[in-house]
Design a protein around this motif. Structure first.
Motif, PDB file in Angstrom:
ATOM      1  N   GLU A 259       0.828  -1.210   0.000  1.00  0.00           N
ATOM      2  CA  GLU A 259       0.000   0.000   0.000  1.00  0.00           C
ATOM      3  C   GLU A 259       0.863   1.262   0.000  1.00  0.00           C
ATOM      4  OE1 GLU A 259      -3.374   2.196   2.790  1.00  0.00           O
ATOM      5  OE2 GLU A 259      -2.671   0.185   3.311  1.00  0.00           O
ATOM      6  N   THR A 260       1.920   1.266   0.804  1.00  0.00           N
ATOM      7  CA  THR A 260       2.791   2.440   0.857  1.00  0.00           C
ATOM      8  C   THR A 260       3.543   2.618  -0.454  1.00  0.00           C
ATOM      9  OG1 THR A 260       3.009   2.244   3.252  1.00  0.00           O
ATOM     10  CG2 THR A 260       4.670   3.552   2.116  1.00  0.00           C
ATOM     11  N   LEU A 261       4.061   1.534  -1.025  1.00  0.00           N
ATOM     12  CA  LEU A 261       4.727   1.639  -2.320  1.00  0.00           C
ATOM     13  C   LEU A 261       3.775   2.126  -3.400  1.00  0.00           C
ATOM     14  CD1 LEU A 261       7.189  -1.385  -2.665  1.00  0.00           C
ATOM     15  CD2 LEU A 261       7.735   1.048  -2.760  1.00  0.00           C
ATOM     16  N   ARG A 262       2.555   1.656  -3.336  1.00  0.00           N
ATOM     17  CA  ARG A 262       1.546   2.115  -4.304  1.00  0.00           C
ATOM     18  C   ARG A 262       1.296   3.606  -4.155  1.00  0.00           C
ATOM     19  NH1 ARG A 262      -2.055  -0.234  -7.623  1.00  0.00           N
ATOM     20  NH2 ARG A 262      -3.969   0.890  -8.062  1.00  0.00           N
ATOM     21  N   THR A 263       1.220   4.081  -2.929  1.00  0.00           N
ATOM     22  CA  THR A 263       1.018   5.511  -2.677  1.00  0.00           C
ATOM     23  C   THR A 263       2.186   6.323  -3.219  1.00  0.00           C
ATOM     24  OG1 THR A 263      -0.343   5.089  -0.725  1.00  0.00           O
ATOM     25  CG2 THR A 263       0.721   7.241  -0.848  1.00  0.00           C
ATOM     26  N   VAL A 264       3.404   5.851  -2.969  1.00  0.00           N
ATOM     27  CA  VAL A 264       4.601   6.541  -3.464  1.00  0.00           C
ATOM     28  C   VAL A 264       4.563   6.633  -4.989  1.00  0.00           C
ATOM     29  CG1 VAL A 264       7.103   6.251  -3.710  1.00  0.00           C
ATOM     30  CG2 VAL A 264       6.031   6.008  -1.458  1.00  0.00           C
ATOM     31  N   LEU A 265       4.223   5.546  -5.656  1.00  0.00           N
ATOM     32  CA  LEU A 265       4.196   5.531  -7.115  1.00  0.00           C
ATOM     33  C   LEU A 265       2.990   6.280  -7.680  1.00  0.00           C
ATOM     34  CD1 LEU A 265       5.551   1.944  -7.546  1.00  0.00           C
ATOM     35  CD2 LEU A 265       6.729   4.071  -8.130  1.00  0.00           C
TER      36      LEU A 265
ATOM     37  N   ALA B 175      14.736  -1.384   1.366  1.00  0.00           N
ATOM     38  CA  ALA B 175      13.574  -2.269   1.236  1.00  0.00           C
ATOM     39  C   ALA B 175      13.251  -2.550  -0.225  1.00  0.00           C
ATOM     40  CB  ALA B 175      12.366  -1.655   1.930  1.00  0.00           C
ATOM     41  N   ALA B 176      13.553  -1.582  -1.082  1.00  0.00           N
ATOM     42  CA  ALA B 176      13.293  -1.756  -2.515  1.00  0.00           C
ATOM     43  C   ALA B 176      14.294  -0.931  -3.315  1.00  0.00           C
ATOM     44  CB  ALA B 176      11.873  -1.329  -2.861  1.00  0.00           C
ATOM     45  N   LEU B 177      14.585  -1.420  -4.501  1.00  0.00           N
ATOM     46  CA  LEU B 177      15.354  -0.668  -5.486  1.00  0.00           C
ATOM     47  C   LEU B 177      14.424  -0.452  -6.675  1.00  0.00           C
ATOM     48  CD1 LEU B 177      18.764  -2.583  -5.343  1.00  0.00           C
ATOM     49  CD2 LEU B 177      18.219  -0.354  -4.325  1.00  0.00           C
ATOM     50  N   ILE B 178      14.295   0.797  -7.073  1.00  0.00           N
ATOM     51  CA  ILE B 178      13.394   1.131  -8.172  1.00  0.00           C
ATOM     52  C   ILE B 178      14.231   1.625  -9.351  1.00  0.00           C
ATOM     53  CG2 ILE B 178      11.462   2.566  -8.936  1.00  0.00           C
ATOM     54  CD1 ILE B 178      10.592   2.763  -5.994  1.00  0.00           C
ATOM     55  N   VAL B 179      14.080   0.952 -10.484  1.00  0.00           N
ATOM     56  CA  VAL B 179      14.750   1.389 -11.706  1.00  0.00           C
ATOM     57  C   VAL B 179      13.814   2.383 -12.390  1.00  0.00           C
ATOM     58  CG1 VAL B 179      15.768   0.695 -13.905  1.00  0.00           C
ATOM     59  CG2 VAL B 179      15.883  -0.853 -11.925  1.00  0.00           C
ATOM     60  N   ASN B 180      14.321   3.593 -12.618  1.00  0.00           N
ATOM     61  CA  ASN B 180      13.546   4.666 -13.233  1.00  0.00           C
ATOM     62  C   ASN B 180      13.871   4.703 -14.720  1.00  0.00           C
ATOM     63  OD1 ASN B 180      12.679   5.542 -10.563  1.00  0.00           O
ATOM     64  ND2 ASN B 180      14.787   6.207 -10.327  1.00  0.00           N
ATOM     65  N   VAL B 181      12.855   4.447 -15.543  1.00  0.00           N
ATOM     66  CA  VAL B 181      13.050   4.241 -16.972  1.00  0.00           C
ATOM     67  C   VAL B 181      12.309   5.324 -17.758  1.00  0.00           C
ATOM     68  CG1 VAL B 181      12.681   2.612 -18.876  1.00  0.00           C
ATOM     69  CG2 VAL B 181      13.200   1.752 -16.569  1.00  0.00           C
TER      70      VAL B 181
ATOM     71  N   TRP C 114       7.313   7.487 -18.535  1.00  0.00           N
ATOM     72  CA  TRP C 114       8.100   6.859 -17.477  1.00  0.00           C
ATOM     73  C   TRP C 114       7.606   5.448 -17.215  1.00  0.00           C
ATOM     74  CZ3 TRP C 114       5.949  11.839 -15.941  1.00  0.00           C
ATOM     75  CH2 TRP C 114       4.621  11.762 -15.526  1.00  0.00           C
ATOM     76  N   ARG C 115       8.525   4.643 -16.767  1.00  0.00           N
ATOM     77  CA  ARG C 115       8.230   3.285 -16.314  1.00  0.00           C
ATOM     78  C   ARG C 115       9.075   3.063 -15.071  1.00  0.00           C
ATOM     79  NH1 ARG C 115       5.596   4.418 -20.072  1.00  0.00           N
ATOM     80  NH2 ARG C 115       4.869   3.140 -21.820  1.00  0.00           N
ATOM     81  N   PHE C 116       8.588   2.233 -14.165  1.00  0.00           N
ATOM     82  CA  PHE C 116       9.313   1.949 -12.930  1.00  0.00           C
ATOM     83  C   PHE C 116       9.357   0.449 -12.707  1.00  0.00           C
ATOM     84  CE2 PHE C 116       7.230   6.074 -12.449  1.00  0.00           C
ATOM     85  CZ  PHE C 116       8.341   6.877 -12.260  1.00  0.00           C
ATOM     86  N   ILE C 117      10.544  -0.062 -12.501  1.00  0.00           N
ATOM     87  CA  ILE C 117      10.721  -1.470 -12.149  1.00  0.00           C
ATOM     88  C   ILE C 117      10.985  -1.501 -10.648  1.00  0.00           C
ATOM     89  CG2 ILE C 117      12.119  -3.540 -12.482  1.00  0.00           C
ATOM     90  CD1 ILE C 117      12.875  -2.308 -15.274  1.00  0.00           C
ATOM     91  N   VAL C 118      10.045  -2.044  -9.893  1.00  0.00           N
ATOM     92  CA  VAL C 118      10.137  -2.077  -8.436  1.00  0.00           C
ATOM     93  C   VAL C 118      10.639  -3.455  -8.015  1.00  0.00           C
ATOM     94  CG1 VAL C 118       8.887  -1.811  -6.264  1.00  0.00           C
ATOM     95  CG2 VAL C 118       8.237  -0.420  -8.253  1.00  0.00           C
ATOM     96  N   ALA C 119      11.810  -3.469  -7.422  1.00  0.00           N
ATOM     97  CA  ALA C 119      12.436  -4.722  -6.989  1.00  0.00           C
ATOM     98  C   ALA C 119      12.550  -4.713  -5.469  1.00  0.00           C
ATOM     99  CB  ALA C 119      13.810  -4.861  -7.633  1.00  0.00           C
ATOM    100  N   ARG C 120      11.833  -5.607  -4.821  1.00  0.00           N
ATOM    101  CA  ARG C 120      11.849  -5.683  -3.355  1.00  0.00           C
ATOM    102  C   ARG C 120      13.018  -6.535  -2.862  1.00  0.00           C
ATOM    103  NH1 ARG C 120       7.671  -4.547  -0.333  1.00  0.00           N
ATOM    104  NH2 ARG C 120       5.732  -3.799  -1.207  1.00  0.00           N
ATOM    105  N   ARG C 121      13.589  -6.106  -1.726  1.00  0.00           N
ATOM    106  CA  ARG C 121      14.686  -6.868  -1.121  1.00  0.00           C
ATOM    107  C   ARG C 121      14.233  -8.318  -0.931  1.00  0.00           C
ATOM    108  NH1 ARG C 121      15.382  -4.002   3.371  1.00  0.00           N
ATOM    109  NH2 ARG C 121      13.960  -5.352   4.481  1.00  0.00           N
ATOM    110  N   GLY C 122      15.122  -9.239  -1.262  1.00  0.00           N
ATOM    111  CA  GLY C 122      14.828 -10.665  -1.104  1.00  0.00           C
ATOM    112  C   GLY C 122      14.312 -11.329  -2.366  1.00  0.00           C
ATOM    113  N   THR C 123      14.098 -10.542  -3.424  1.00  0.00           N
ATOM    114  CA  THR C 123      13.617 -11.113  -4.679  1.00  0.00           C
ATOM    115  C   THR C 123      14.753 -11.241  -5.682  1.00  0.00           C
ATOM    116  OG1 THR C 123      13.069  -8.988  -5.694  1.00  0.00           O
ATOM    117  CG2 THR C 123      11.349 -10.036  -4.320  1.00  0.00           C
TER     118      THR C 123
END
Length: 195
Positions: free
Chosen positions: A39-45, A91-97, A60-69
């Protein structure tokens, strides 16, 4: 500086700004056990979704990669230099495209600029949500393009670490010193021309 002593990192502004801008800074120490909810990641995006763009193209496109994946490992492994030394705790790395051309091949001249606005929007929203973010330019874009099967019209422009503030003592010494060093900015007079 301790985790609780974040007020020392607040911007010393010469004009009143909203809290999220005053409090925003780019840490490297993240809590490696903190999880950011869907929910928080969705709000941020969602904040990125509502950023302005030329002709409302939203390139823009965003690749959201959560820690542990596996995706997180892929993004982390594409980081360069000392970014790998600290980004694994986010907690996450987001690739900004940026979408540099539309489906018909027409250039989207302002795509990188528009992407930057979208990233700025989600960075401020993340701060408002109690998170921190750190933008990175040190990464292998070709490796990310191949790993995530991005077509030629898409360009990875930056990677953002997002998470909960962690303990600066967890960082290697050189990064720890940067983490707690006084914040500095140019004065408005150095880059604003009033005509």
């Amino acid at each position: 500086m301790t985790i609780a002593d974040t007020t020392s990192r607040h911007a010393d502004t010469t004009a009143p700004l909203i809290g999220a801008l005053v409090e925003r800074w780019s840490p490297r120490a993240y809590d490696p056990s903190a999880v950011v909810s869907d929910e928080t990641l969705r709000t941020v995006l969602e904040a990125a979704r509502w950023a302005p763009s030329a002709n409302n193209t939203q390139p823009w496109r965003f690749i959201v990669a959560r820690r542990g994946t596996e995706a997180f490992t892929t993004v982390h492994d594409a980081l360069l230099g000392f970014n790998q030394a600290w980004a694994d705790s986010a907690a996450a790395l987001i690739v900004n495209v940026a979408e540099l051309a539309d489906a018909e091949g027409a250039e989207r001249r302002w795509a990188r600029y528009d992407l930057g606005q979208a990233v700025a929007h989600y960075s401020v929203q993340a701060q408002h949500e109690g998170l921190h973010s750190h933008q990175m330019g040190g990464f292998d874009g070709a490796r990310l393009r191949e790993a995530f099967d991005l077509g030629e019209r898409f360009e990875p422009v930056s990677v953002t670490a997002v998470g909960v503030l962690g303990d600066p003592d967890s960082l290697p010494e050189a990064l720890r010193e940067r983490e707690v060093a006084p914040r500095q900015r140019k004065s408005l007079d150095e880059f604003v021309v009033v005509a």
